[in-house]
Design a protein around this motif. Structure first.
Motif, mmCIF file in Angstrom:
data_model
loop_
_atom_site.group_PDB
_atom_site.id
_atom_site.type_symbol
_atom_site.label_atom_id
_atom_site.label_comp_id
_atom_site.label_asym_id
_atom_site.label_seq_id
_atom_site.Cartn_x
_atom_site.Cartn_y
_atom_site.Cartn_z
ATOM 1 N N ASN A 61 -20.099 33.809 38.334
ATOM 2 C CA ASN A 61 -20.315 33.177 37.012
ATOM 3 C C ASN A 61 -20.126 31.323 37.402
ATOM 4 O OD1 ASN A 61 -20.547 32.141 34.465
ATOM 5 N ND2 ASN A 61 -19.073 33.387 33.579
ATOM 6 N N PRO A 62 -21.082 30.764 37.619
ATOM 7 C CA PRO A 62 -21.069 29.376 37.825
ATOM 8 C C PRO A 62 -20.631 28.605 36.372
ATOM 9 C CG PRO A 62 -23.366 30.086 37.529
ATOM 10 C CD PRO A 62 -22.669 31.415 37.576
ATOM 11 N N TYR A 63 -20.727 29.016 35.222
ATOM 12 C CA TYR A 63 -20.167 28.489 34.223
ATOM 13 C C TYR A 63 -18.676 28.507 34.368
ATOM 14 C CZ TYR A 63 -24.770 28.830 31.841
ATOM 15 O OH TYR A 63 -26.256 28.970 31.741
ATOM 16 N N ASP A 64 -18.146 29.567 34.461
ATOM 17 C CA ASP A 64 -16.575 29.518 34.845
ATOM 18 C C ASP A 64 -16.114 28.560 35.938
ATOM 19 O OD1 ASP A 64 -14.035 30.769 34.167
ATOM 20 O OD2 ASP A 64 -14.381 32.180 35.692
ATOM 21 N N ILE A 65 -16.797 28.407 36.873
ATOM 22 C CA ILE A 65 -16.290 27.658 37.988
ATOM 23 C C ILE A 65 -16.442 26.193 37.701
ATOM 24 C CG2 ILE A 65 -16.938 26.823 40.310
ATOM 25 C CD1 ILE A 65 -18.313 29.382 40.906
ATOM 26 N N LEU A 66 -17.629 25.749 36.894
ATOM 27 C CA LEU A 66 -17.763 24.446 36.137
ATOM 28 C C LEU A 66 -16.974 24.199 34.977
ATOM 29 C CD1 LEU A 66 -21.445 23.987 37.283
ATOM 30 C CD2 LEU A 66 -19.497 22.580 38.258
ATOM 31 N N SER A 67 -16.223 25.303 34.611
ATOM 32 C CA SER A 67 -15.557 25.313 33.208
ATOM 33 C C SER A 67 -16.764 24.777 31.947
ATOM 34 C CB SER A 67 -14.502 24.263 33.319
ATOM 35 O OG SER A 67 -13.591 24.610 32.264
ATOM 36 N N LEU A 68 -17.839 25.160 31.854
ATOM 37 C CA LEU A 68 -18.897 24.814 30.854
ATOM 38 C C LEU A 68 -18.939 25.893 30.135
ATOM 39 C CD1 LEU A 68 -21.283 22.947 33.497
ATOM 40 C CD2 LEU A 68 -20.079 21.834 31.279
ATOM 41 N N ASP A 69 -19.777 25.684 28.974
ATOM 42 C CA ASP A 69 -20.022 26.221 27.962
ATOM 43 C C ASP A 69 -21.664 26.848 28.118
ATOM 44 O OD1 ASP A 69 -19.464 27.863 25.084
ATOM 45 O OD2 ASP A 69 -21.569 27.084 24.729
ATOM 46 N N LYS A 80 -20.808 17.124 34.593
ATOM 47 C CA LYS A 80 -19.541 17.954 34.824
ATOM 48 C C LYS A 80 -19.259 18.097 36.414
ATOM 49 C CE LYS A 80 -15.855 19.835 33.509
ATOM 50 N NZ LYS A 80 -15.831 20.722 32.365
ATOM 51 N N TYR A 81 -20.311 18.426 37.217
ATOM 52 C CA TYR A 81 -20.538 18.468 38.525
ATOM 53 C C TYR A 81 -19.949 16.933 39.259
ATOM 54 C CZ TYR A 81 -21.783 18.679 43.326
ATOM 55 O OH TYR A 81 -21.866 18.728 44.898
ATOM 56 N N ARG A 82 -20.431 16.113 38.884
ATOM 57 C CA ARG A 82 -20.033 14.651 39.368
ATOM 58 C C ARG A 82 -18.738 14.306 39.128
ATOM 59 N NH1 ARG A 82 -24.919 12.995 37.592
ATOM 60 N NH2 ARG A 82 -24.279 12.024 35.624
ATOM 61 N N GLN A 83 -18.092 14.997 37.933
ATOM 62 C CA GLN A 83 -16.596 14.485 37.398
ATOM 63 C C GLN A 83 -15.759 15.350 38.375
ATOM 64 O OE1 GLN A 83 -16.426 15.302 33.464
ATOM 65 N NE2 GLN A 83 -17.483 13.526 32.719
ATOM 66 N N LEU A 84 -16.079 16.635 38.489
ATOM 67 C CA LEU A 84 -15.210 17.682 39.322
ATOM 68 C C LEU A 84 -15.179 17.328 40.654
ATOM 69 C CD1 LEU A 84 -15.760 20.959 37.420
ATOM 70 C CD2 LEU A 84 -13.959 19.408 37.490
ATOM 71 N N SER A 85 -16.497 17.017 41.301
ATOM 72 C CA SER A 85 -16.507 16.931 42.756
ATOM 73 C C SER A 85 -15.940 15.857 43.267
ATOM 74 C CB SER A 85 -18.141 16.639 42.899
ATOM 75 O OG SER A 85 -18.935 15.489 42.649
#
Length: 251
Positions: A61-69, A80-85
């Motif tokens: 579940n990539p939503y879960d990985i990125l903590s996205l709705d 969100k990817y840029r922030q987390l990466s």
């Protein structure tokens, strides 16, 4: 009277005021350094915690990985990817598995950025949501902020059934269950396709081997043609001689 009372109040000693100001000004650099150190340590701790969260997240579940709705827009995913990466980049955290978490994050972003893959994922999630709502005897068109879902754990009827888990946790578990089933089916299909491809490959190999044997047999047949002709001629001549000998003896 009020004037005399106010005038009778002792004023702060000038020397004490100057001393406290001096002490405050002298402690400011130390406090600032301490605050900066604590901030760095907190930041490092938070980075490591985020790495751990990504490593423990449900990989299907990539939503879960990125903590996205699930309703996240493409620009939200990119942001969100840029922030987390940047936050968990191996160059910015000492966590030994930061590279693994970074790769997991990158794969999740790629899957959500792929329109076909995201559509397939969203369909599985929608199916899980519908199935869960039906199992709870609730309308399938309820929004997540509906009071009946928010107060799910307080519903007496559900409590009787032992269903007191909050909606979002129940949905998350149901999505996990459905995605695992989808993955199992996908792997079985791949395995079946590989088996079929292997069978086709073996048939082709057998056909090639058969043609090769036929070609070698034809080659041997052609190479021994003269030998066979000579053998036949020799056999024919010997037969004629024997017949002549028999005729002569009878006469």
């Amino acid at each position: 009277m009020s004037t005399s009372q106010s005038s009778s109040k002792p004023a702060s000693p000038p020397s004490q005021s100057r001393g406290s100001t001096s002490a405050a000004s002298s402690s400011t650099p130390v406090d600032a350094d301490l605050e900066q150190l604590l901030s760095r340590e907190a930041s490092a701790f938070q980075r490591e915690m985020e790495v751990e969260r990504i490593l423990k997240s449900f990989k299907l579940n990539p939503y879960d990985i990125l903590s996205l709705d699930f309703t996240a827009k493409p620009e939200d995913i990119k942001r969100k990817y840029r922030q987390l990466s940047l936050f968990i980049h191996p160059d910015k955290t000492a966590h030994p598995r930061a590279p693994d978490a970074f790769d997991i994050l990158k794969k999740a972003e790629a899957e959500l950025s792929d329109a076909a893959k995201r559509e397939e994922l969203d369909a599985a999630i929608a199916s899980a949501r519908t199935t869960l709502l039906r199992s709870l005897s609730l309308p399938t068109n309820l929004a997540d902020d509906d009071p009946r879902l928010r107060n799910l754990g307080d519903d007496p009827k559900l409590k009787e059934q032992g269903l007191t888990t909050p909606w979002k946790i129940m949905l998350k578990e149901k999505i996990k269950e459905v995605l695992i089933e989808e993955e199992v089916r996908r792997r079985k299909a791949i395995k079946l396709n590989l088996a079929n491809e292997g069978l086709e490959a073996r048939k082709k190999e057998e056909e090639v081997a058969s043609r090769k044997r036929k070609a070698e047999e034809d080659k041997v047949w052609e190479e021994t043609r003269e030998q066979r002709v000579d053998s036949w001629r020799s056999f024919t001549n010997n037969t004629k001689k024997k017949k002549k000998q028999k005729v002569a003896i009878l006469g």
